[in-house]
Design a protein around this motif. Structure first.
Motif, mmCIF file in Angstrom:
data_model
loop_
_atom_site.group_PDB
_atom_site.id
_atom_site.type_symbol
_atom_site.label_atom_id
_atom_site.label_comp_id
_atom_site.label_asym_id
_atom_site.label_seq_id
_atom_site.Cartn_x
_atom_site.Cartn_y
_atom_site.Cartn_z
ATOM 1 N N HIS A 108 6.473 5.585 -3.968
ATOM 2 C CA HIS A 108 4.619 4.885 -3.747
ATOM 3 C C HIS A 108 3.885 6.201 -3.306
ATOM 4 O O HIS A 108 3.430 6.851 -4.310
ATOM 5 C CB HIS A 108 4.721 3.794 -2.767
ATOM 6 N N THR A 109 5.000 6.979 -2.381
ATOM 7 C CA THR A 109 3.981 7.872 -1.678
ATOM 8 C C THR A 109 3.674 8.862 -2.849
ATOM 9 O O THR A 109 3.185 9.795 -2.794
ATOM 10 C CB THR A 109 4.821 8.519 -0.153
ATOM 11 N N ILE A 110 5.188 9.378 -3.308
ATOM 12 C CA ILE A 110 5.332 10.081 -4.548
ATOM 13 C C ILE A 110 4.478 10.327 -5.473
ATOM 14 O O ILE A 110 3.526 11.336 -5.459
ATOM 15 C CB ILE A 110 6.741 10.182 -4.874
ATOM 16 N N LYS A 111 4.386 8.893 -5.936
ATOM 17 C CA LYS A 111 3.387 8.905 -7.012
ATOM 18 C C LYS A 111 2.005 8.737 -6.476
ATOM 19 O O LYS A 111 0.930 9.618 -7.212
ATOM 20 C CB LYS A 111 3.853 6.810 -7.489
ATOM 21 N N GLY A 112 1.530 7.966 -4.996
ATOM 22 C CA GLY A 112 -0.029 8.284 -4.889
ATOM 23 C C GLY A 112 -0.441 9.716 -4.731
ATOM 24 O O GLY A 112 -1.362 10.030 -5.197
ATOM 25 N N SER A 113 0.770 10.781 -3.872
ATOM 26 C CA SER A 113 0.171 12.444 -3.836
ATOM 27 C C SER A 113 0.150 12.607 -5.062
ATOM 28 O O SER A 113 -0.316 13.902 -5.459
ATOM 29 C CB SER A 113 1.758 12.814 -3.225
ATOM 30 N N ALA A 114 1.057 12.872 -6.344
ATOM 31 C CA ALA A 114 1.533 13.207 -7.147
ATOM 32 C C ALA A 114 -0.230 12.718 -8.438
ATOM 33 O O ALA A 114 -0.396 13.994 -9.056
ATOM 34 C CB ALA A 114 2.270 12.657 -8.294
ATOM 35 N N GLY A 115 -0.652 11.872 -8.118
ATOM 36 C CA GLY A 115 -2.540 11.507 -8.665
ATOM 37 C C GLY A 115 -3.069 12.373 -8.022
ATOM 38 O O GLY A 115 -3.988 12.757 -8.713
ATOM 39 N N LEU A 116 -3.206 12.351 -7.245
ATOM 40 C CA LEU A 116 -4.798 13.470 -6.269
ATOM 41 C C LEU A 116 -4.058 14.508 -7.011
ATOM 42 O O LEU A 116 -5.359 15.292 -7.070
ATOM 43 C CB LEU A 116 -4.204 13.994 -4.778
ATOM 44 N N PHE A 117 -3.289 15.177 -7.783
ATOM 45 C CA PHE A 117 -3.246 16.750 -7.990
ATOM 46 C C PHE A 117 -3.635 16.460 -9.646
ATOM 47 O O PHE A 117 -3.543 17.161 -9.916
ATOM 48 C CB PHE A 117 -1.668 17.328 -7.492
ATOM 49 N N GLY A 118 -3.333 15.300 -10.171
ATOM 50 C CA GLY A 118 -3.439 15.014 -11.293
ATOM 51 C C GLY A 118 -2.220 15.151 -12.882
ATOM 52 O O GLY A 118 -2.544 15.630 -13.227
ATOM 53 N N LEU A 119 -0.901 15.562 -11.536
ATOM 54 C CA LEU A 119 -0.372 15.444 -12.480
ATOM 55 C C LEU A 119 1.000 13.751 -12.673
ATOM 56 O O LEU A 119 2.114 13.163 -12.414
ATOM 57 C CB LEU A 119 1.302 15.711 -10.957
ATOM 58 N N VAL A 120 -0.036 14.151 -13.898
ATOM 59 C CA VAL A 120 0.005 12.252 -14.739
ATOM 60 C C VAL A 120 0.910 11.960 -14.922
ATOM 61 O O VAL A 120 1.835 11.044 -15.037
ATOM 62 C CB VAL A 120 -1.536 12.466 -16.157
ATOM 63 N N GLU A 121 2.143 12.713 -15.386
ATOM 64 C CA GLU A 121 3.495 12.650 -15.637
ATOM 65 C C GLU A 121 4.032 12.058 -14.773
ATOM 66 O O GLU A 121 5.230 11.348 -15.030
ATOM 67 C CB GLU A 121 4.001 13.759 -16.084
ATOM 68 N N ILE A 122 4.295 12.838 -13.420
ATOM 69 C CA ILE A 122 5.265 12.148 -12.668
ATOM 70 C C ILE A 122 3.984 10.651 -12.255
ATOM 71 O O ILE A 122 5.179 10.378 -11.642
ATOM 72 C CB ILE A 122 4.604 13.325 -11.176
ATOM 73 N N VAL A 123 3.127 10.438 -11.867
ATOM 74 C CA VAL A 123 2.198 9.241 -11.795
ATOM 75 C C VAL A 123 2.702 8.501 -12.313
ATOM 76 O O VAL A 123 3.438 7.352 -12.369
ATOM 77 C CB VAL A 123 0.952 9.018 -11.699
ATOM 78 N N ALA A 124 2.776 8.843 -13.627
ATOM 79 C CA ALA A 124 3.500 7.404 -15.368
ATOM 80 C C ALA A 124 5.191 7.061 -14.796
ATOM 81 O O ALA A 124 5.196 5.701 -15.192
ATOM 82 C CB ALA A 124 3.620 8.182 -16.583
ATOM 83 N N PHE A 125 6.326 7.673 -14.411
ATOM 84 C CA PHE A 125 6.887 7.733 -14.980
ATOM 85 C C PHE A 125 7.613 7.296 -13.257
ATOM 86 O O PHE A 125 8.174 5.805 -13.710
ATOM 87 C CB PHE A 125 8.290 8.675 -14.997
ATOM 88 N N THR A 126 6.710 7.423 -12.118
ATOM 89 C CA THR A 126 7.065 7.009 -11.444
ATOM 90 C C THR A 126 6.440 5.481 -11.423
ATOM 91 O O THR A 126 7.173 4.976 -10.033
ATOM 92 C CB THR A 126 7.110 8.309 -9.467
ATOM 93 N N HIS A 127 5.569 5.224 -11.804
ATOM 94 C CA HIS A 127 5.409 4.075 -11.416
ATOM 95 C C HIS A 127 6.479 2.935 -12.361
ATOM 96 O O HIS A 127 6.523 1.527 -12.162
ATOM 97 C CB HIS A 127 3.351 3.876 -12.979
ATOM 98 N N HIS A 128 6.993 3.039 -13.051
ATOM 99 C CA HIS A 128 8.414 2.435 -13.834
ATOM 100 C C HIS A 128 9.558 1.948 -12.538
ATOM 101 O O HIS A 128 9.638 1.433 -12.879
ATOM 102 C CB HIS A 128 8.281 3.165 -14.860
ATOM 103 N N VAL A 129 9.416 2.882 -12.177
ATOM 104 C CA VAL A 129 10.678 3.368 -10.288
ATOM 105 C C VAL A 129 9.867 2.358 -9.778
ATOM 106 O O VAL A 129 10.173 1.389 -9.226
ATOM 107 C CB VAL A 129 10.796 4.085 -9.938
#
Length: 722
Positions: A55-76
């Motif tokens: 959850h922390t990785i996903k949220g932090s990536a979202g702040l930087f606009g790293l949508v690929e990380i957000v999208a994949f980490t969301h499935h995890v």
């Protein structure tokens, strides 16, 4: 993947390394938690901690606009949430998928690291992503998929059934403590800007206090806006993954004709300012998800939110410092120690009592600074040991073996620089034990052993250093095969049979291997010689013991630090030597030089009714000086045994700055380094383990290399260049 463009782009780019660093640490933690979860699959604390990492990785990536990380980490995250809610269960297959998913997130993060970006790997990463997403979705039951789609906006399944793209009315009600938690309210607007065009931004002023009651650390923002673009409802709602704890959110799709009326400020779970200041959390929209602020904004806030609670008045502070800057401080501290010792000697020479007292005070302060600075570099070795869980897990699956990993002494501390340089040698020893040592289940059962082998990694303090042992209960070393291979390679002459210690030492020869065939793990004879060389470069020592059919143990002895230690200074003639103070047990002063000699030619003294083996440094190193009538014996300890070392003079405790030995001195057995004294003289530092082995098995006197007095630091520097 790129950072979104906005007014704060430079700041976010500067903060990106902090995000990468923390994300890598969280991925390491996620990996260890997964491996622990295999033994405790229903442990709620482990499951919650796993979810928080993703959850922390996903949220932090979202702040930087790293949508690929957000999208994949969301499935995890989706799968982990179903796991902790009991909607699915962890199996060997799903555990492997989650471990591979962690590797995938790591690869995605490396793509945004400017120093490691590998664009050629992007297509392969995309293929792996799709495969893993399919595996994660397939592992979820239909009920979990449906529930998760409702609770966590942004899931791919929900996105396929989301409302069509268009315009959205969004209202944001930030909490009073938003700034204190280290969150930038404008960060969410920056990210929304990547999803479409922001229109009709309005500010609410009802919460603003009177001017004399205004606190610049309080947040009173209420925002209303319209977002128009091609994003789906699910994608817009997923943008608010970062702000659940800091903001109340309302998102609703609107028709184009309604967009013009969006300036009217909508109601958002209205609460007054007083309720924001209370300890009771405000209700949150069901469509918003939770995460912590990025580490670039406030690492301490990340930790507090990850724990699910706020700790008022917590004064803990964490500052990331570049390792090379800390190394520079340690080097300067070493010079300060030497200069302080010189000042003390000068004060003694002058004889001024006030100057002597001042120099003593200076020495005490330097020692406190030294201890505090070195403590900053000390880390627990358990973090390094924890990495081997994944190695053992993957290798056991690859080799078709069952292996149980035991870790002991994980709390043992040593210098970070030592930990970093010993990790690869230890990794090779672990892999070697898995491949060569532990047998397959069938072979173990046939030998009357349990089907699962045991690999044990342990650390402990010993003789002023650290002892790391890697042991297995496998097949052990076949001495006949080692001897046969050694004769084939010309390492042992025909008809000559080395003693057991020398025979086992052949395994560390370059290119030596007893493997029958070459595999992707071993058989090429590359590795053990490199391990020994790397250990010795750290002033360490590696020993091997084995019982055929029972197992093998490899012991690695290392110094606690490569910088500064407490030492005990002694003299023999005009030569100076230093024992690590932790290895000194006691001192026997002013004994007659002549001592008894046993049947093996070893000197001994009686110590409280026990016979203590004693060695003379003068005889061992052929020191050219007159032998005094009386001498002292320094009692040292290594491996649970005690030995005595005969010296001429006892010069007391000494803060020792460790310097490497020059090439001309590296052949001296029993030495690990050198130090410059306050008067410019050079003292050699003992390797206590090696010295004790010399005491137990002294070399012939005529082969001992002579040691001539070293009068100043210049000689040492000249030796280092030869």
């Amino acid at each position: 993947m790129s950072i979104h463009s906005n007014d704060d782009q430079d700041f976010l780019r500067d903060a990106l390394p902090a995000f990468i660093s923390e994300s890598v640490e969280l991925l390491d933690q996620l990996e260890q938690l997964l491996l622990e979860l295999e033994d405790r699959p229903t442990d709620r604390e482990l499951l919650d901690a796993l979810f928080r990492c993703a959850h922390t990785i996903k949220g932090s990536a979202g702040l930087f606009g790293l949508v690929e990380i957000v999208a994949f980490t969301h499935h995890v995250e989706t799968f982990l949430d179903a796991l902790r809610e009991g909607k699915t269960h962890l199996t060997g297959k799903t555990s492997a998928v989650l471990l591979q998913s962690g590797d995938q997130i790591r690869r995605l993060i490396m793509l945004v690291d400017p120093g490691r970006r590998d664009t050629d790997a992007a297509p392969d990463i995309a293929d792996q992503r799709d495969t893993l997403i399919a595996a994660l979705v397939a592992a979820l039951p239909a009920s979990a998929l449906q529930s998760t789609s409702t609770q966590h906006a942004g899931d791919a399944v929900a996105a396929t059934t989301a409302a069509p793209a268009g315009a959205y009315r969004i209202a944001l009600h930030y909490k009073t403590d938003t700034f204190r938690d280290g969150f930038d309210p404008l960060g969410i607007l920056d990210y929304l800007g990547t999803l479409g065009t922001i229109e009709s931004v309005s500010l609410g002023v009802d919460r603003l206090p009177a001017f004399d009651a205004f606190n610049p650390e309080d947040c009173h923002l209420d925002l209303s806006l319209v977002l128009r673009g091609s994003s789906t409802t699910a994608e817009v709602e997923a943008a608010f993954e970062m702000v659940r704890e800091d903001c109340e959110i309302s998102v609703s799709a609107i028709a184009d004709r309604e967009a013009a009326d969006a300036r009217d400020f909508p109601a958002v779970a209205a609460q007054d300012t007083q309720s924001d200041m209370s300890d009771t959390p405000a209700p949150v929209s069901a469509t918003s998800a939770t995460t912590s602020a990025t580490a670039a904004a406030a690492p301490s806030a990340v930790d507090r939110r990850a724990a699910g609670e706020r700790r008022q008045g917590d004064d803990a502070r964490y500052v990331r410092v570049r390792a090379d800057r800390l190394d520079d401080v340690i080097n300067l501290l070493g010079e300060l120690v030497i200069a302080g010792a010189g000042t003390g000697l000068l004060a003694q020479k002058i004889g001024d009592s006030e100057l002597i007292e001042s120099s003593h005070q200076l020495g005490r302060l330097i020692e406190e600074i030294r201890n505090g600075t070195l403590q900053m570099r000390m880390v627990q070795i358990g973090e390094t040991f924890g990495r081997f869980r994944r190695v053992v897990h993957d290798l056991a699956a690859e080799l078709g073996k069952q292996v149980h990993l035991e870790i002991a002494g994980a709390e043992t501390e040593l210098d970070k620089s030592v930990v970093e340089r010993i990790t690869d040698p230890l990794m090779h020893l672990v892999r070697n034990a898995m491949d060569h040592g532990i047998e397959t289940c069938e072979m173990r059962l046939a030998a009357g052993k349990p089907a699962a082998g045991t690999l044990r990694i342990a650390a402990s303090h010993d003789a002023g250093g650290i002892l790391i042992s890697i042991s297995d209960d496998g097949r052990g070393i076949d001495r006949e095969r080692v001897l046969h291979r050694a004769r084939e390679r010309g390492l042992v002459s025909p008809g000559v049979t080395p003693n057991d210690g020398d025979l086992l030492a052949l395994i560390f020869e370059p290119g030596f291997s007893t493997a029958e065939q070459v595999t992707n793990l071993s058989g090429r004879g590359v590795g053990m010689d490199v391990v020994r060389r790397n250990v010795e470069s750290l002033r360490g020592r590696i020993d091997l013991s084995s019982v055929q059919g029972k197992g093998t143990t490899i012991e690695v002895r290392l110094p606690l630090t490569l910088a500064i230690i407490d030492g005990f200074l002694v003299s023999v003639g005009s030569s100076k030597f230093i024992f690590p103070l932790d290895a000194v047990v006691e001192v026997i002063e002013n004994r007659p030089t002549a001592t008894a000699v046993d049947a093996h030619g070893c000197s001994v003294v009686e110590l409280r009714g026990q016979v203590l083996p004693v060695m003379s440094l003068r005889a061992l190193y052929s020191i050219e000086s007159l032998e005094p009538e009386r001498s002292s014996v320094v009692v040292i300890q290594s491996g649970g045994r005690r030995y005595g070392v005969m010296v001429d003079g006892l010069l007391g405790q000494h803060q020792t700055v460790i310097k490497p030995l020059g090439r001309m001195f590296r052949s001296l057995r029993g030495m690990s380094g050198s130090s410059i004294l306050g008067n410019g003289e050079v003292a050699l530092i003992f390797d206590v383990t090696s010295l004790c082995q010399l005491a137990e098995h002294p070399p012939p006197h005529h082969t001992a290399p002579p040691v001539k007095p070293i009068s100043n630091a210049l000689n040492l520097k000249q030796g280092a260049t030869q």
